[in-house]
Design an enzyme around this catalytic site. Sequence first.
Site, mmCIF file in Angstrom:
data_model
loop_
_atom_site.group_PDB
_atom_site.id
_atom_site.type_symbol
_atom_site.label_atom_id
_atom_site.label_comp_id
_atom_site.label_asym_id
_atom_site.label_seq_id
_atom_site.Cartn_x
_atom_site.Cartn_y
_atom_site.Cartn_z
ATOM 1 N N LYS A 39 25.979 34.846 -55.059
ATOM 2 C CA LYS A 39 26.108 35.146 -56.486
ATOM 3 C C LYS A 39 25.303 34.162 -57.334
ATOM 4 C CE LYS A 39 29.578 36.692 -59.767
ATOM 5 N NZ LYS A 39 28.660 37.694 -60.244
ATOM 6 N N GLY A 44 26.898 26.634 -54.728
ATOM 7 C CA GLY A 44 26.018 26.627 -53.559
ATOM 8 C C GLY A 44 24.727 27.374 -53.801
ATOM 9 N N CYS A 45 24.818 28.480 -54.503
ATOM 10 C CA CYS A 45 23.640 29.291 -54.779
ATOM 11 C C CYS A 45 22.671 28.558 -55.706
ATOM 12 C CB CYS A 45 24.052 30.636 -55.364
ATOM 13 S SG CYS A 45 25.128 31.569 -54.232
ATOM 14 N N THR A 46 23.218 27.781 -56.624
ATOM 15 C CA THR A 46 22.378 27.000 -57.528
ATOM 16 C C THR A 46 21.671 25.880 -56.769
ATOM 17 O OG1 THR A 46 23.820 27.533 -59.384
ATOM 18 C CG2 THR A 46 22.393 25.613 -59.640
ATOM 19 N N ALA A 49 18.814 27.591 -54.750
ATOM 20 C CA ALA A 49 17.714 28.034 -55.607
ATOM 21 C C ALA A 49 16.930 26.850 -56.172
ATOM 22 C CB ALA A 49 18.258 28.899 -56.747
#
Length: 154
Positions: A39, A44-46, A49
């Site tokens: 998401k 974690g995704c940040t 990225a």
Amino acid sequence: MLHSNQPAPDFSALNQHQQTVTSSDFIGHKNVVLYFYPKDDTPGCTIEANEFTQMANEFAAADTVVLGVSKDSCASHQTFIDKFSLQVELLADTSGELCEAYGVWQEKEKNGIKKMGIVRSTFIIDKQGKLVEALYGVKPEGHAQAILEKVKTL
């Protein structure tokens, strides 16, 4: 689940600019790092990225494009990119077709509750469209660096 040394499933999805990006865009021209994440704008995704963004020039120097994929909308992707000045293209797999094709839509368990979701995974596709690497259940910290090292050997 996919394995290395097999043809990568074809893909076609809209990016943050609502432009269609397809696997055939890169055949014969660029290696592709296709990474799936749960998401936009979550911890974690940040991290993931941002790490890919920090190494964007090195991936480009290795003749490699980095594409992130989640089920978020194009507008959500653009907001995520703007908020963190990301330098990766993000594909909107709102239908889940791409997630299914790459085997990343799986049952996950958190705090004893089972539900379907995207398992953080990364695929390296060479210029001929073949899977060089298929990694499921990756951790975000240090992942981009590990992928860069593998891409440099192509």
